[in-house]
Motif scaffolding. Sequence first.
Motif, PDB file in Angstrom:
ATOM      1  N   UNK A 539       0.811  -1.229   0.000  1.00 18.20           N
ATOM      2  CA  UNK A 539       0.000   0.000   0.000  1.00 18.20           C
ATOM      3  C   UNK A 539       0.841   1.274   0.000  1.00 18.20           C
ATOM      4  N   UNK A 540       2.155   1.127  -0.061  1.00 15.67           N
ATOM      5  CA  UNK A 540       3.018   2.319  -0.114  1.00 15.67           C
ATOM      6  C   UNK A 540       2.850   2.963  -1.485  1.00 15.67           C
ATOM      7  N   UNK A 546       9.378   6.444  -5.245  1.00 19.01           N
ATOM      8  CA  UNK A 546      10.266   7.177  -6.144  1.00 19.01           C
ATOM      9  C   UNK A 546      11.010   8.293  -5.413  1.00 19.01           C
ATOM     10  N   UNK A 547      10.314   8.956  -4.488  1.00 22.21           N
ATOM     11  CA  UNK A 547      10.949  10.032  -3.724  1.00 22.21           C
ATOM     12  C   UNK A 547      12.096   9.479  -2.874  1.00 22.21           C
ATOM     13  N   UNK A 548      11.875   8.297  -2.267  1.00 20.94           N
ATOM     14  CA  UNK A 548      12.917   7.695  -1.445  1.00 20.94           C
ATOM     15  C   UNK A 548      14.104   7.270  -2.314  1.00 20.94           C
ATOM     16  N   UNK A 549      13.830   6.687  -3.485  1.00 22.76           N
ATOM     17  CA  UNK A 549      14.909   6.284  -4.376  1.00 22.76           C
ATOM     18  C   UNK A 549      15.750   7.481  -4.803  1.00 22.76           C
ATOM     19  N   UNK A 550      15.062   8.613  -5.050  1.00 19.87           N
ATOM     20  CA  UNK A 550      15.776   9.826  -5.443  1.00 19.87           C
ATOM     21  C   UNK A 550      16.642  10.336  -4.299  1.00 19.87           C
ATOM     22  N   UNK A 554      19.403   5.942  -5.748  1.00 22.75           N
ATOM     23  CA  UNK A 554      19.395   4.582  -6.279  1.00 22.75           C
ATOM     24  C   UNK A 554      18.607   4.542  -7.575  1.00 22.75           C
ATOM     25  N   UNK A 555      18.929   3.600  -8.443  1.00 18.98           N
ATOM     26  CA  UNK A 555      18.330   3.553  -9.771  1.00 18.98           C
ATOM     27  C   UNK A 555      16.900   3.018  -9.759  1.00 18.98           C
ATOM     28  N   UNK A 556      16.653   1.955  -9.003  1.00 20.95           N
ATOM     29  CA  UNK A 556      15.330   1.334  -9.025  1.00 20.95           C
ATOM     30  C   UNK A 556      15.042   0.654  -7.689  1.00 20.95           C
ATOM     31  N   UNK A 557      13.823   0.135  -7.568  1.00 22.72           N
ATOM     32  CA  UNK A 557      13.361  -0.479  -6.323  1.00 22.72           C
ATOM     33  C   UNK A 557      14.141  -1.749  -5.998  1.00 22.72           C
ATOM     34  N   UNK A 558      14.485  -2.545  -7.037  1.00 22.53           N
ATOM     35  CA  UNK A 558      15.243  -3.780  -6.809  1.00 22.53           C
ATOM     36  C   UNK A 558      16.610  -3.492  -6.198  1.00 22.53           C
ATOM     37  N   UNK A 559      17.225  -2.390  -6.610  1.00 17.83           N
ATOM     38  CA  UNK A 559      18.528  -2.036  -6.053  1.00 17.83           C
ATOM     39  C   UNK A 559      18.410  -1.720  -4.562  1.00 17.83           C
ATOM     40  N   UNK A 560      17.320  -1.053  -4.181  1.00 21.01           N
ATOM     41  CA  UNK A 560      17.099  -0.757  -2.757  1.00 21.01           C
ATOM     42  C   UNK A 560      16.873  -2.054  -1.977  1.00 21.01           C
TER      43      UNK A 560
END
Length: 752
Positions: A539-540, A546-550, A554-560
């Motif tokens: 539900x996030x 996207x804001x957290x990745x920025x 980090x490039x994408x969610x998988x990298x995180x």
Amino acid sequence: MKTQPTNPKQAGSTSARPPAKRAEPRSEPPPGKPGDRFQIADLCHLLESYLEPRDVADVYSAYLFGAEAHEGQRRVSGEPYIYHPIEVARILAEMHLDAKSITAAILHDVIEDTPTVKEKIAEQFGEDVAALVDGVSKITRIEFQSQEEAQAENFRKMLLAMASDIRVILIKLADRLHNMRTIAALKPERRRAIARETLDIYAPIANRLGVRQWAAELSNLGFAALYPLRYRIIDEAVRKRHGNRKAIVEKIRVAIVAQLEREGLHAEVTGREKSLYGVYRKMQQKHLSFDQVYDIYGFRVIVDKADTCYRALGVIHNLYKPIPGRFKDYIAIPKANGYQSLHTVVFGPFGVSLEVQIRTHEMDRVAEAGVASHWLYKSGDSVADPTQQRALQWLKDLLDTQQKAGNPREFLEHLKVDLFPDEVYVFTPNGEIKKLPRDATVIDFAYDVHTDIGNRCVGAKINHQLVPLRTTLRNGDHVEIITADWGRPSPSWLNYVVTSKSRAHIRNFLKNQKVDESAKLGERLLTTALEDIGADLQKIPADSRQALLKTLKLKNWDELMSEIGLGNRLASVVARQLVPPTEAEDASRFLRLFRLRSQKPKTKEPALAIHGTEGVVVTYARCCRPIPGDPILGFLTAGRGIVVHTEDCPNVVRYRKHPEQWIDVQWERDIKGVYPVYVRVEARNQRGVLASVAAAIAEQEANIDSVSFDDRDSQYTSMDFTIEVRDRVHLAQIMRRIRALESVVRINRKKG
């Protein structure tokens, strides 16, 4: 080998253009050029012996263009820079390379050392020449962290250019050869660095491509520059011996010629001396004295046909007794660079050993010039040539390696390994011959057949006998690989594979496996952390992600997720970055963490289940060797993922101060596999005690990984076993069986 222009304005000038019409060669040298130096007129005269006048005119136009581009530039020796490109072109012309190669050789430093761009060269001399020049040019506008990394990147770029046109490396080798001929002008530390690179990379490349003339000269020049004193001593020793041995060599040569003629065979026979670097390498590698090395003489027998080579071999063996195991047939099975010849070592007269090489005139031409000898400068059809095909296949394998390499240093390591092959020949089940470096293992063979075969191999048969995967291959072995869908490369394979191709594919697989597994683990950890604060990962909002990745760059969610799974980021911290706490929640969390300082954290959420198949992101601590059934806890370690310990492990105490890195874990109910555990057995020191304990372990269907002894006295001995067990129940069964032995006094599980 160059300095900055003495006149920057002139050195960078490209305003004046070569004439639109094709320039005719002229004989006068540029201003200041001594009359005894090899001049552009001499180069044109050499080219006229095998090129069309139109091609020679193109080369001269390139000389005018290059001379203007390098105007004002001087080498370290003080001479005008344009002399160097002319000498490089001369080296290639002596090998009869095509006009485009000679043109590119004259222009090979224009892009690197002057403001001239590739497009300008393409406009004047065509795309082919521009591509050759660009391939030879180094990467000079990129900043590297170290000289080694810069060197590795230069080789990577060069290999990419070589894959599309083999002439790139021929130009580069000729460039290095002339630099080595004039290396005396450099400072000692610079000389040593260039000499080391020449011996490690360029001479082996020349040898691998079959250009033995260049390989020998590069090796000797590199040896002289790197070890001048050793070179001088060996050179003097060779000179002293030459006069005494010259008569012996001639006498043996005449005897061989006479024997061949009696059998009706006409051949050219020449005596051969070992190169100084070859003498040094032999002395160094085999710990021999100079006398022992120099007693091996070399002779070359050149005949008209391949059939005659084998007849000549018979004549030599009738004349001198062959040494067993020292015969090699490179005619039936050529080397990777196209080299063909018969090699044999025989007991000669005067108590010396003779190495004899027997080949045809065509084979001799290939042996001396390799790929360069087969460059079809008139037709331009290099693909049809088998030597070119072998060279391109080698380059293709190297490019595959560099794509799999994790970083430039790793690739440079692979390249050096690949440049020093001492080949072994083995057979596939279908009878196909495979060439591998000496000491290659079954796994190297599997990857040479196909990457998928290597990744899925679980066993092998050599000559129809089952063997371990680490088995070293020998000449003539018939190898069959056994594969399984569940087969996976193991990190331990890296300890005994020898080919760069195998090493690169194994590392690439493990790296990708680690990324995939860490991403899955990271998602499980983040889901648990979010549930702990009453949130749901599904539900996030996408905007929050996207804001957290920025923010984290980090490039994408998988990298995180991978970062969390590897322990580089804490799931609890990321969860709070996605769902910021209120002030009341923040205060409550502080009190909770304070209480957890002295005890294992308790959560209402279910613990993370350990399946036993998590691979490289979940490891089991070697200090306590947890097994299924043990109460366990996990500790998140940066770069390693979760390290699992038993709760009573002595080393857990030091983790008490970092409760935020604890992970509540538990064993999956139906966990499979085997796990190593330490067991100490104290027994009476009597004959057969080890055998009886080992038999008891085997009865319980367990495997012994290792065993060591610690003799306390003449009556008792301690034996430390590492045993593979399924779980605590299995371990208890084993310990009960061992305890029942009459000779066993005590048995206990070791931790810490």
